[in-house]
Design a protein around this motif. Structure first.
Motif, PDB file in Angstrom:
ATOM      1  N   UNK A  14       0.583  86.998  26.462  1.00  0.00           N
ATOM      2  CA  UNK A  14       0.672  87.031  27.832  1.00  0.00           C
ATOM      3  C   UNK A  14       0.149  88.698  27.960  1.00  0.00           C
ATOM      4  N   UNK A  15       0.007  88.931  29.246  1.00  0.00           N
ATOM      5  CA  UNK A  15      -0.543  90.228  29.585  1.00  0.00           C
ATOM      6  C   UNK A  15       0.731  90.581  30.550  1.00  0.00           C
ATOM      7  N   UNK A  16       0.727  91.979  31.121  1.00  0.00           N
ATOM      8  CA  UNK A  16       1.763  92.368  32.167  1.00  0.00           C
ATOM      9  C   UNK A  16       1.042  93.551  32.802  1.00  0.00           C
ATOM     10  N   UNK A  17       1.193  93.706  33.995  1.00  0.00           N
ATOM     11  CA  UNK A  17       0.604  95.042  34.848  1.00  0.00           C
ATOM     12  C   UNK A  17       1.722  96.011  34.301  1.00  0.00           C
ATOM     13  N   UNK A  20       2.527  95.807  27.849  1.00  0.00           N
ATOM     14  CA  UNK A  20       3.408  94.931  26.817  1.00  0.00           C
ATOM     15  C   UNK A  20       3.853  96.179  25.895  1.00  0.00           C
ATOM     16  N   UNK A  21       5.277  96.615  25.951  1.00  0.00           N
ATOM     17  CA  UNK A  21       5.661  98.004  25.515  1.00  0.00           C
ATOM     18  C   UNK A  21       6.652  97.780  24.335  1.00  0.00           C
ATOM     19  N   UNK A  26       5.927  90.914  23.314  1.00  0.00           N
ATOM     20  CA  UNK A  26       4.650  90.335  22.794  1.00  0.00           C
ATOM     21  C   UNK A  26       4.876  89.069  22.532  1.00  0.00           C
ATOM     22  N   UNK A  27       4.189  88.140  23.481  1.00  0.00           N
ATOM     23  CA  UNK A  27       4.535  86.788  23.429  1.00  0.00           C
ATOM     24  C   UNK A  27       3.026  85.967  23.528  1.00  0.00           C
TER      25      UNK A  27
END
Length: 176
Positions: A14-17, A20-21, A26-27
């Motif tokens: 999956x991405x996130x604006x 991924x920190x 991280x999924x």
């Protein structure tokens, strides 16, 4: 050698604006790890080329990124597969490096590592910059609908771009 290059965020996980920190953020996307393992078991060398400007922005550090990649490697291994080289660009968008996609530096690192040409090699991404990087080295641009892929699909895509629903569909196509 049967080689395939994958973008990471939006293709494998999956991405996130908001980036991924952490390892906890991280999924994996449904079916992605299995797809990598299936390709690997069928003799494909599966590699990753990913922009990680969160490093330059100070959102996470290299050990955290390496931890995410170890989780990825371990998960693929649990499905009986192997993940090859992972290249990443640690720079920000304005740093002027040669590795940040759409520039081809990350892909050239993969070619050098495996001592091979990338002509016609599939590069699977979810953004226009992924597809542009593929074109820059004469690889086959492949767009998936996961991550930012749905939004990217509304843009003018490079000629001969192949489009699939997700990474599992890419693996299905290549293995059948």
């Amino acid at each position: 050698m049967k080689l395939i290059i994958l973008d990471r965020d939006g293709v494998i996980n999956y991405d996130s604006d908001n980036y991924i920190k952490s390892v906890d953020e991280w999924i994996a996307l449904p079916g992605a790890l299995e797809a990598i393992a299936r390709l690997s078991r069928a003799g494909w060398v599966v590699t990753v080329a990913t922009n990680q400007s969160g490093l330059a922005r100070g959102y996470y550090d290299v050990p955290t990124l390496e931890g995410m990649h170890q989780v990825l490697r371990d998960a693929v291994q649990q499905y009986g597969g192997h993940l090859g080289l992972i290249t990443y660009c640690p720079h920000g968008p304005d740093d002027g490096c040669s590795c940040r996609k759409p520039r081809p530096g990350l892909l050239q690192q993969i070619a050098e590592h495996y001592h091979t040409s990338l002509d016609g090699v599939w590069f699977v991404g979810d953004s226009l910059r992924d597809l542009q990087a593929a074109v820059a080295i004469n690889a086959q641009p492949v767009l998936v609908g996961t991550g930012k892929g749905g939004q990217t699909r509304t843009q003018e895509l490079p000629e001969h771009t192949l489009v699939f629903a997700d990474l599992a569909a890419v693996a299905d196509y290549l293995l059948n």
